[in-house]
Design a protein around this motif. Structure first.
Motif, mmCIF file in Angstrom:
data_model
loop_
_atom_site.group_PDB
_atom_site.id
_atom_site.type_symbol
_atom_site.label_atom_id
_atom_site.label_comp_id
_atom_site.label_asym_id
_atom_site.label_seq_id
_atom_site.Cartn_x
_atom_site.Cartn_y
_atom_site.Cartn_z
ATOM 1 N N GLN A 1 -0.140 -37.013 -53.437
ATOM 2 C CA GLN A 1 -0.796 -36.970 -54.735
ATOM 3 C C GLN A 1 0.187 -37.274 -55.860
ATOM 4 O O GLN A 1 -0.136 -38.018 -56.803
ATOM 5 C CB GLN A 1 -1.445 -35.609 -54.949
ATOM 6 N N TRP A 2 1.381 -36.721 -55.772
ATOM 7 C CA TRP A 2 2.387 -37.000 -56.809
ATOM 8 C C TRP A 2 2.803 -38.475 -56.727
ATOM 9 O O TRP A 2 3.014 -39.126 -57.756
ATOM 10 C CB TRP A 2 3.602 -36.088 -56.638
ATOM 11 N N TYR A 3 2.913 -38.991 -55.516
ATOM 12 C CA TYR A 3 3.255 -40.398 -55.297
ATOM 13 C C TYR A 3 2.209 -41.306 -55.941
ATOM 14 O O TYR A 3 2.549 -42.268 -56.644
ATOM 15 C CB TYR A 3 3.344 -40.627 -53.792
ATOM 16 N N PHE A 4 0.932 -40.998 -55.743
ATOM 17 C CA PHE A 4 -0.134 -41.822 -56.280
ATOM 18 C C PHE A 4 -0.211 -41.740 -57.799
ATOM 19 O O PHE A 4 -0.852 -42.586 -58.432
ATOM 20 C CB PHE A 4 -1.488 -41.404 -55.692
ATOM 21 N N ASN A 5 0.402 -40.755 -58.397
ATOM 22 C CA ASN A 5 0.423 -40.644 -59.851
ATOM 23 C C ASN A 5 1.530 -41.486 -60.489
ATOM 24 O O ASN A 5 1.752 -41.400 -61.695
ATOM 25 C CB ASN A 5 0.542 -39.183 -60.276
ATOM 26 N N THR A 6 2.201 -42.277 -59.675
ATOM 27 C CA THR A 6 3.217 -43.208 -60.184
ATOM 28 C C THR A 6 2.775 -44.639 -59.883
ATOM 29 O O THR A 6 1.984 -44.888 -58.972
ATOM 30 C CB THR A 6 4.578 -42.970 -59.526
ATOM 31 N N GLU A 7 3.304 -45.591 -60.634
ATOM 32 C CA GLU A 7 3.013 -46.992 -60.362
ATOM 33 C C GLU A 7 3.606 -47.419 -59.023
ATOM 34 O O GLU A 7 3.043 -48.257 -58.322
ATOM 35 C CB GLU A 7 3.522 -47.869 -61.496
ATOM 36 N N ARG A 8 4.736 -46.834 -58.668
ATOM 37 C CA ARG A 8 5.316 -47.123 -57.355
ATOM 38 C C ARG A 8 4.355 -46.673 -56.249
ATOM 39 O O ARG A 8 4.190 -47.355 -55.236
ATOM 40 C CB ARG A 8 6.667 -46.416 -57.217
ATOM 41 N N GLY A 9 3.715 -45.517 -56.440
ATOM 42 C CA GLY A 9 2.764 -45.018 -55.455
ATOM 43 C C GLY A 9 1.544 -45.913 -55.326
ATOM 44 O O GLY A 9 1.029 -46.123 -54.218
ATOM 45 N N LYS A 10 1.062 -46.429 -56.451
ATOM 46 C CA LYS A 10 -0.070 -47.342 -56.394
ATOM 47 C C LYS A 10 0.295 -48.601 -55.623
ATOM 48 O O LYS A 10 -0.474 -49.064 -54.758
ATOM 49 C CB LYS A 10 -0.524 -47.702 -57.805
ATOM 50 N N ALA A 11 1.467 -49.147 -55.913
ATOM 51 C CA ALA A 11 1.911 -50.338 -55.185
ATOM 52 C C ALA A 11 2.146 -50.020 -53.713
ATOM 53 O O ALA A 11 1.862 -50.847 -52.829
ATOM 54 C CB ALA A 11 3.202 -50.879 -55.816
ATOM 55 N N GLY A 12 2.627 -48.806 -53.438
ATOM 56 C CA GLY A 12 2.859 -48.401 -52.056
ATOM 57 C C GLY A 12 1.569 -48.298 -51.269
ATOM 58 O O GLY A 12 1.500 -48.717 -50.102
ATOM 59 N N LEU A 13 0.520 -47.742 -51.881
ATOM 60 C CA LEU A 13 -0.762 -47.637 -51.189
ATOM 61 C C LEU A 13 -1.352 -49.017 -50.952
ATOM 62 O O LEU A 13 -1.955 -49.267 -49.898
ATOM 63 C CB LEU A 13 -1.733 -46.778 -52.007
ATOM 64 N N GLU A 14 -1.169 -49.922 -51.895
ATOM 65 C CA GLU A 14 -1.653 -51.287 -51.722
ATOM 66 C C GLU A 14 -0.951 -51.971 -50.552
ATOM 67 O O GLU A 14 -1.586 -52.641 -49.733
ATOM 68 C CB GLU A 14 -1.421 -52.087 -53.004
ATOM 69 N N ALA A 15 0.347 -51.773 -50.454
ATOM 70 C CA ALA A 15 1.130 -52.468 -49.427
ATOM 71 C C ALA A 15 1.092 -51.785 -48.068
ATOM 72 O O ALA A 15 1.178 -52.455 -47.037
ATOM 73 C CB ALA A 15 2.584 -52.592 -49.898
ATOM 74 N N TYR A 16 0.964 -50.448 -48.061
ATOM 75 C CA TYR A 16 1.093 -49.687 -46.818
ATOM 76 C C TYR A 16 -0.082 -48.738 -46.602
ATOM 77 O O TYR A 16 0.091 -47.625 -46.128
ATOM 78 C CB TYR A 16 2.396 -48.882 -46.832
ATOM 79 N N ARG A 17 -1.288 -49.201 -46.929
ATOM 80 C CA ARG A 17 -2.419 -48.272 -46.857
ATOM 81 C C ARG A 17 -2.616 -47.718 -45.452
ATOM 82 O O ARG A 17 -2.883 -46.527 -45.280
ATOM 83 C CB ARG A 17 -3.680 -48.923 -47.406
ATOM 84 N N ARG A 18 -2.502 -48.539 -44.423
ATOM 85 C CA ARG A 18 -2.671 -48.043 -43.058
ATOM 86 C C ARG A 18 -1.586 -47.039 -42.694
ATOM 87 O O ARG A 18 -1.859 -45.975 -42.123
ATOM 88 C CB ARG A 18 -2.654 -49.199 -42.060
ATOM 89 N N GLU A 19 -0.342 -47.362 -43.034
ATOM 90 C CA GLU A 19 0.773 -46.493 -42.670
ATOM 91 C C GLU A 19 0.698 -45.145 -43.383
ATOM 92 O O GLU A 19 0.941 -44.098 -42.782
ATOM 93 C CB GLU A 19 2.110 -47.180 -42.981
ATOM 94 N N ILE A 20 0.347 -45.151 -44.659
ATOM 95 C CA ILE A 20 0.231 -43.900 -45.411
ATOM 96 C C ILE A 20 -0.914 -43.056 -44.866
ATOM 97 O O ILE A 20 -0.765 -41.847 -44.633
ATOM 98 C CB ILE A 20 0.036 -44.188 -46.910
ATOM 99 N N CYS A 21 -2.048 -43.684 -44.640
ATOM 100 C CA CYS A 21 -3.204 -42.933 -44.146
ATOM 101 C C CYS A 21 -2.934 -42.361 -42.760
ATOM 102 O O CYS A 21 -3.316 -41.223 -42.463
ATOM 103 C CB CYS A 21 -4.440 -43.824 -44.140
ATOM 104 N N ARG A 22 -2.271 -43.108 -41.914
ATOM 105 C CA ARG A 22 -1.967 -42.592 -40.578
ATOM 106 C C ARG A 22 -1.011 -41.404 -40.672
ATOM 107 O O ARG A 22 -1.143 -40.431 -39.925
ATOM 108 C CB ARG A 22 -1.381 -43.687 -39.694
#
Length: 312
Positions: A154-175
């Motif tokens: 949640q803290w990660y997603f509150n940053t622009e880096r976190g948004k870019a990370g979810l875009e690039a690594y959505r499968r890896e983060i969710c797993r």
């Protein structure tokens, strides 16, 4: 598993994709999935309920799977008011006067909000994880450090880096979240991949990011939902027959959270701690969800008469 036919229905904002099992004339039960997941979480529960004569409906939430926004200009939000109203509008589109509902994580939030906003439409509620409505108007309070650590995403997603990370690594983060939140659940690659394609929805990242920024007061939300959010922020009591289920191995929603908020349900509401289950309780113990729905005295007592459930 045989190929499942996905249906769609239109609401004011969405073309909601959903799957359906059971008798078309059976009493409707709507099962709402959470983050990061999709309707496959309900395969076991839907099988039990449909065999007992219920009409089981499993919608894909906004931002997941085949569900799509109708207007490209509609704000891509995942806030609680939107989720709850989506559920009620889904019922409207299918002309369902009443239904029983169950959900976990985001799905539990949608169910709680729908039960608060229009209790006459809800026959019964199974809230997996407990009362899940947030006060998004008051300054947030810190949680115990162990819980704050589990909420790293949640803290990660509150940053622009976190948004870019979810875009690039959505499968890896969710797993990674699957692995952490239900530690004794050992799923295989096929199980994950059957759901992971739902994270490729073009609105998934924006909806997820907005939800976690809104709940932490870093996003103002859709202006259309301001008054609803103000009301929900008073944390109203849920006035429908309900039961709370909580997995004793849930690492992201510890047991004390649902226990502390039992006063938000009507007097006599039962809370069941499900042994050996984590956050993804419906995947691990679909029988517990089905039994909870039946024990709220829905329309098919044969669900208990024809089956024996493991101890919960």
């Amino acid at each position: 598993m045989s190929e499942v036919k996905v249906k769609t229905v239109r609401t004011p904002q969405l073309e909601i994709a959903y799957e359906e099992e059971g008798a078309p004339d059976g009493f409707p039960v709507i099962l709402m999935h959470g983050f990061p997941d999709d309707v496959r979480v309900w395969d076991g529960t839907a099988s039990i309920l449909s065999s007992a004569g219920y009409r089981v409906l499993m919608p894909y939430l906004r931002g997941y799977g085949p569900t799509r926004f109708i207007d490209p200009d509609t704000p891509r939000v995942g806030q609680q008011a939107a989720l709850g109203l989506d559920l009620l509008q889904f019922m409207d589109a299918l002309r369902l006067e009443r239904a029983s509902i169950a959900g976990y994580d985001w799905g539990c939030r949608a169910c709680c909000v729908a039960a608060i906003l229009n209790p006459k439409r809800i026959r019964a509620l199974v809230a997996i994880g407990g009362y899940d409505v947030h006060d998004v108007m008051s300054p947030p309070k810190p949680a115990p450090p162990a819980l704050e650590a589990e909420c790293w995403y949640q803290w990660y997603f509150n940053t622009e880096r976190g948004k870019a990370g979810l875009e690039a690594y959505r499968r890896e983060i969710c797993r990674k979240l699957w692995e952490r939140w239900s530690p004794s659940w050992h799923f295989d690659d096929l199980t994950f991949e059957r759901t992971a394609h739902s994270f490729e929805n073009p609105d998934f990242v924006q909806v997820v990011i907005q939800e976690y920024r809104h709940v932490h007061r870093n996003d103002n939300g859709d202006p259309a939902f301001v008054e609803t959010e103000k009301y929900l922020s008073t944390l109203p009591q849920i006035e429908v027959p309900a039961m709370v289920l909580h997995g004793d191995e849930d690492t992201v929603h510890p047991l004390f959270r649902s226990e502390e908020l039992m006063s938000k349900f009507i007097e006599g509401t039962e809370r069941r701690v499900v042994r050996g289950a984590g956050h993804f309780l419906p995947r691990q113990r679909p029988d517990a969800v089905a039994e909870a729905l039946e024990s709220l005295h829905l329309h098919h007592p044969s669900l208990v008469k024809s089956r024996r459930y493991p101890h919960v």
